[in-house]
Write a protein that holds these residues in place. Structure first.
Motif, PDB file in Angstrom:
ATOM      1  N   UNK A 161      -5.440  13.787  -0.291  1.00 24.00           N
ATOM      2  CA  UNK A 161      -4.298  14.684  -0.421  1.00 24.00           C
ATOM      3  C   UNK A 161      -3.850  15.202   0.949  1.00 24.00           C
ATOM      4  N   UNK A 162      -4.797  15.642   1.760  1.00 29.59           N
ATOM      5  CA  UNK A 162      -4.440  16.180   3.082  1.00 29.59           C
ATOM      6  C   UNK A 162      -3.778  15.111   3.947  1.00 29.59           C
ATOM      7  N   UNK A 163      -4.270  13.864   3.872  1.00 29.11           N
ATOM      8  CA  UNK A 163      -3.626  12.765   4.611  1.00 29.11           C
ATOM      9  C   UNK A 163      -2.195  12.553   4.123  1.00 29.11           C
ATOM     10  N   UNK A 164      -2.012  12.510   2.803  1.00 31.11           N
ATOM     11  CA  UNK A 164      -0.673  12.264   2.250  1.00 31.11           C
ATOM     12  C   UNK A 164       0.285  13.415   2.544  1.00 31.11           C
ATOM     13  N   UNK A 165      -0.254  14.621   2.702  1.00 35.66           N
ATOM     14  CA  UNK A 165       0.571  15.789   3.005  1.00 35.66           C
ATOM     15  C   UNK A 165       0.893  15.873   4.491  1.00 35.66           C
ATOM     16  N   UNK A 166       0.276  15.008   5.316  1.00 28.48           N
ATOM     17  CA  UNK A 166       0.473  15.102   6.757  1.00 28.48           C
ATOM     18  C   UNK A 166      -0.036  16.429   7.293  1.00 28.48           C
ATOM     19  N   UNK A 167      -1.140  16.896   6.728  1.00 27.02           N
ATOM     20  CA  UNK A 167      -1.663  18.221   7.050  1.00 27.02           C
ATOM     21  C   UNK A 167      -2.104  18.327   8.504  1.00 27.02           C
ATOM     22  N   UNK A 168      -1.814  19.476   9.089  1.00 22.16           N
ATOM     23  CA  UNK A 168      -2.305  19.846  10.415  1.00 22.16           C
ATOM     24  C   UNK A 168      -3.262  21.013  10.230  1.00 22.16           C
ATOM     25  N   UNK A 169      -2.860  22.191  10.729  1.00 22.94           N
ATOM     26  CA  UNK A 169      -3.647  23.406  10.544  1.00 22.94           C
ATOM     27  C   UNK A 169      -3.060  24.211   9.388  1.00 22.94           C
ATOM     28  N   UNK A 170      -3.926  24.788   8.592  1.00 20.38           N
ATOM     29  CA  UNK A 170      -3.462  25.593   7.470  1.00 20.38           C
ATOM     30  C   UNK A 170      -4.575  25.844   6.485  1.00 20.38           C
ATOM     31  N   UNK A 171      -4.193  25.970   5.221  1.00 18.31           N
ATOM     32  CA  UNK A 171      -5.151  26.242   4.151  1.00 18.31           C
ATOM     33  C   UNK A 171      -4.950  25.263   3.015  1.00 18.31           C
ATOM     34  N   UNK A 172      -6.057  24.788   2.473  1.00 19.16           N
ATOM     35  CA  UNK A 172      -6.032  23.978   1.264  1.00 19.16           C
ATOM     36  C   UNK A 172      -6.458  24.881   0.122  1.00 19.16           C
ATOM     37  N   UNK A 173      -5.587  25.020  -0.861  1.00 21.61           N
ATOM     38  CA  UNK A 173      -5.934  25.771  -2.062  1.00 21.61           C
ATOM     39  C   UNK A 173      -6.165  24.763  -3.179  1.00 21.61           C
ATOM     40  N   UNK A 174      -7.283  24.914  -3.873  1.00 16.89           N
ATOM     41  CA  UNK A 174      -7.623  24.053  -4.994  1.00 16.89           C
ATOM     42  C   UNK A 174      -7.681  24.964  -6.219  1.00 16.89           C
ATOM     43  N   UNK A 175      -6.980  24.561  -7.285  1.00 20.69           N
ATOM     44  CA  UNK A 175      -6.838  25.398  -8.475  1.00 20.69           C
ATOM     45  C   UNK A 175      -7.071  24.552  -9.722  1.00 20.69           C
ATOM     46  N   UNK A 176      -7.843  25.067 -10.657  1.00 22.82           N
ATOM     47  CA  UNK A 176      -8.095  24.392 -11.927  1.00 22.82           C
ATOM     48  C   UNK A 176      -7.434  25.225 -13.026  1.00 22.82           C
ATOM     49  N   UNK A 177      -6.328  24.738 -13.625  1.00 24.08           N
ATOM     50  CA  UNK A 177      -5.613  25.523 -14.635  1.00 24.08           C
ATOM     51  C   UNK A 177      -6.238  25.389 -16.031  1.00 24.08           C
ATOM     52  N   UNK A 178      -7.520  25.706 -16.124  1.00 26.76           N
ATOM     53  CA  UNK A 178      -8.232  25.619 -17.403  1.00 26.76           C
ATOM     54  C   UNK A 178      -9.070  26.879 -17.584  1.00 26.76           C
ATOM     55  N   UNK A 179      -9.224  27.314 -18.823  1.00 26.81           N
ATOM     56  CA  UNK A 179     -10.000  28.514 -19.134  1.00 26.81           C
ATOM     57  C   UNK A 179     -11.502  28.250 -19.178  1.00 26.81           C
TER      58      UNK A 179
END
Length: 136
Positions: free
Chosen positions: A26-44
């Motif tokens: 994902x970070x490669x496809x986003x062309x990520x440099x510096x920042x934050x990766x947020x990972x979220x699971x939309x399940x209870x």
């Protein structure tokens, strides 16, 4: 911000599933440099943990959750498999989100750390995970 939702097959057993490869892709496809990766699971009934995998810690986490949250009939939430109420309490202990610093397109995790999906709900074999990169 760049964001993507992926599907993760967890099957019909409790699992700690390493998401490191999906996060790197994902970070490669986003062309990520510096920042934050947020990972979220939309399940209870699922959460995210940053732990070591492959040396037994993933199995130890599941064993600790079984001890802390037994899969018996004590739970008021009763639909699904026996003991399913524990799955709805689990995200209070293993939250459905994680935020990881990213430098130069790489997650700044410790040597043995991985971002892992924790799923104790055997009734739901497919999970969605939202990956979002916020540039710094």
């Amino acid at each position: 911000m760049h964001s993507e939702e992926i599907e993760v097959r967890t099957g019909s057993r409790e699992v700690v599933r390493d998401l490191r490869d999906e996060c790197h892709r994902f970070l490669r496809s986003a062309g990520a440099g510096d920042g934050l990766l947020n990972v979220w699971v939309p399940h209870a009934t699922a959460g995210l943990a940053i732990i070591e995998t492959g040396a037994g810690s993933d199995d130890d986490l599941l064993a600790a959750l079984r001890e802390l949250l037994p899969g018996d009939d004590r739970w008021q939430h009763r639909h699904g498999s026996p003991g399913h109420g524990r799955d709805h309490v689990m995200p209070a202990f293993v939250p459905p989100y994680a935020t990881i610093p990213v430098l130069g397109g790489q997650m700044e995790l410790g040597t043995w750390q991985s971002v892992c999906l924790v799923d104790t709900n055997v009734d739901n074999p497919v999970r969605k995970v939202r990956l979002s990169f916020l540039a710094g």
